[in-house]
Design an enzyme around this catalytic site. Structure first.
Site, mmCIF file in Angstrom:
data_model
loop_
_atom_site.group_PDB
_atom_site.id
_atom_site.type_symbol
_atom_site.label_atom_id
_atom_site.label_comp_id
_atom_site.label_asym_id
_atom_site.label_seq_id
_atom_site.Cartn_x
_atom_site.Cartn_y
_atom_site.Cartn_z
ATOM 1 N N GLY A 271 -13.979 45.118 15.352
ATOM 2 C CA GLY A 271 -14.017 43.962 16.227
ATOM 3 C C GLY A 271 -13.380 44.277 17.571
ATOM 4 O O GLY A 271 -12.706 45.299 17.753
ATOM 5 N N CYS A 272 -13.579 43.372 18.522
ATOM 6 C CA CYS A 272 -13.097 43.618 19.884
ATOM 7 C C CYS A 272 -11.575 43.551 19.978
ATOM 8 O O CYS A 272 -10.936 44.483 20.496
ATOM 9 C CB CYS A 272 -13.759 42.643 20.857
ATOM 10 S SG CYS A 272 -13.714 40.908 20.354
#
Length: 346
Positions: free
Chosen positions: A149-150
């Site tokens: 994920g970011c």
């Protein structure tokens, strides 16, 4: 040429994949999956790609349309990738999944945080977490890579060396992260309407954000012990970018020169991690449109604090760019091919 397919090609992460793979000298995109825009020319969905991407969107048949590809990118919401991943892997082909479905190794933890039953447990056991700079050998050999994920990317890259070298406390890590609006996705959402997010900053999902178990999983592996963190994300009025400010305790009273040496030991040969020295700190504009992660830090002797700041583009290093980097590694290419775009400034 490598033949690639993209599921979920019209979301923001999917569109960034299309942009990057179209410019990749070793890749041909075979299909652009989109149920929402089935039959529509891709350049009509994204006018920025007019006369560049000439294909049409199509709703892909999972049974038949995987035959002509070498690698599949899944850019679907969580819970929707599992069937496609199972079918692709059964054919002996390689997959990079950009959803959360295969990031968290414990399915019970995934189900508790995402409220979705995991129905691909065999594939989950084979998945490699795709933090490119940390797990290169595992990624090279993987059939399935779970793209991080970011927020976890920005945080794990910043803290991994410090935790491995045991120079910060594992008991009191506080993370204040700020994300551009594209991180919320492309679907219509009242909270991301222009009039409500412009000239406005707000915290959200304090203590409940779904990236928390992913962050804690990776930091715990780095530290060699179970960790719990305090994580507060914020939405800020910019299109893209993540700035994570991380507050830690300098338990060994390590000096700035020594911290620089620690980061250099882990990242000096890593093309996409840039360490800022002499007290300089990252900013999102300096990585916009690129696959770079910038890391800076400051020692505060008054409080015995070590404050680390990282910046990434949430759609590139935080999603599609890291996916392409992982593809390059999986297929024996130089990891930077197709990712040499300079950041956009201003």
């Amino acid at each position: 040429m490598i033949k690639a397919g993209i599921l979920g090609s019209t979301g923001y992460a999917g569109a960034e994949l299309v942009r990057l793979l179209t410019g990749h000298p070793e890749v041909e995109i075979q299909f652009l999956d989109s149920r929402s825009y089935h039959g529509k020319a891709y350049e009509e969905v994204y006018p920025s790609l007019k006369n560049i991407v000439k294909g049409k969107c199509a709703s892909i048949d999972l049974e038949n349309d995987f035959e002509g590809i070498d690698i599949l990118f899944c850019a679907l919401p969580h819970g929707l990738s599992q069937e496609a991943v199972k079918r692709m892997m059964a054919k002996g082909k390689r997959v990079i999944d950009l959803s959360a479905d295969f990031r968290i190794t414990d399915p019970k933890v995934y189900e508790a945080w995402y409220d979705v039953r995991h129905q691909a447990l065999g594939e989950l056991g084979k998945a490699v977490y795709g933090l490119s700079e940390i797990y290169p050998k595992e990624i090279q050999e993987a059939q399935l890579v779970a793209n991080p994920g970011c927020y976890p990317t920005s945080i794990a890259l910043a803290l991994y060396p410090l935790l491995k070298e045991n120079v910060i406390s594992t008991e009191s890590i506080i993370i204040d992260a700020k994300s551009g609006v594209s991180g919320a996705g492309r679907n219509l959402n009242d909270g991301t309407l222009f009039s409500q997010c412009n000239e406005n900053i707000k915290a959200y999902s304090i203590g409940t954000h779904r990236h928390i178990p992913e962050i804690e999983q990776e930091l715990s592996l780095a530290a060699g012990k179970e960790m719990i963190i305090q994580f507060t994300p914020h939405l800020v009025p910019m299109n893209r970018g993540i700035l994570s400010t991380i507050y830690t305790t300098n338990i060994k009273n390590v000096k700035e020169n020594d911290i620089e040496a620690i980061y250099a030991h882990y990242y000096e040969e890593k093309r996409f991690v840039r360490l800022l020295k002499e007290g300089k700190l990252p900013q999102t504009k300096a990585v916009s449109g690129s696959n770079y992660c910038d890391i800076g830090f400051k020692v505060d002797p008054r409080t015995n604090g070590l404050i680390v700041v990282s910046a990434i583009d949430n759609l590139v290093k935080g999603a599609a760019g890291q996916a392409v980097q992982n593809m390059n590694m999986m297929l024996g290419l130089k990891e930077y091919i197709g990712l040499e775009q300079m950041p956009i400034w201003p």
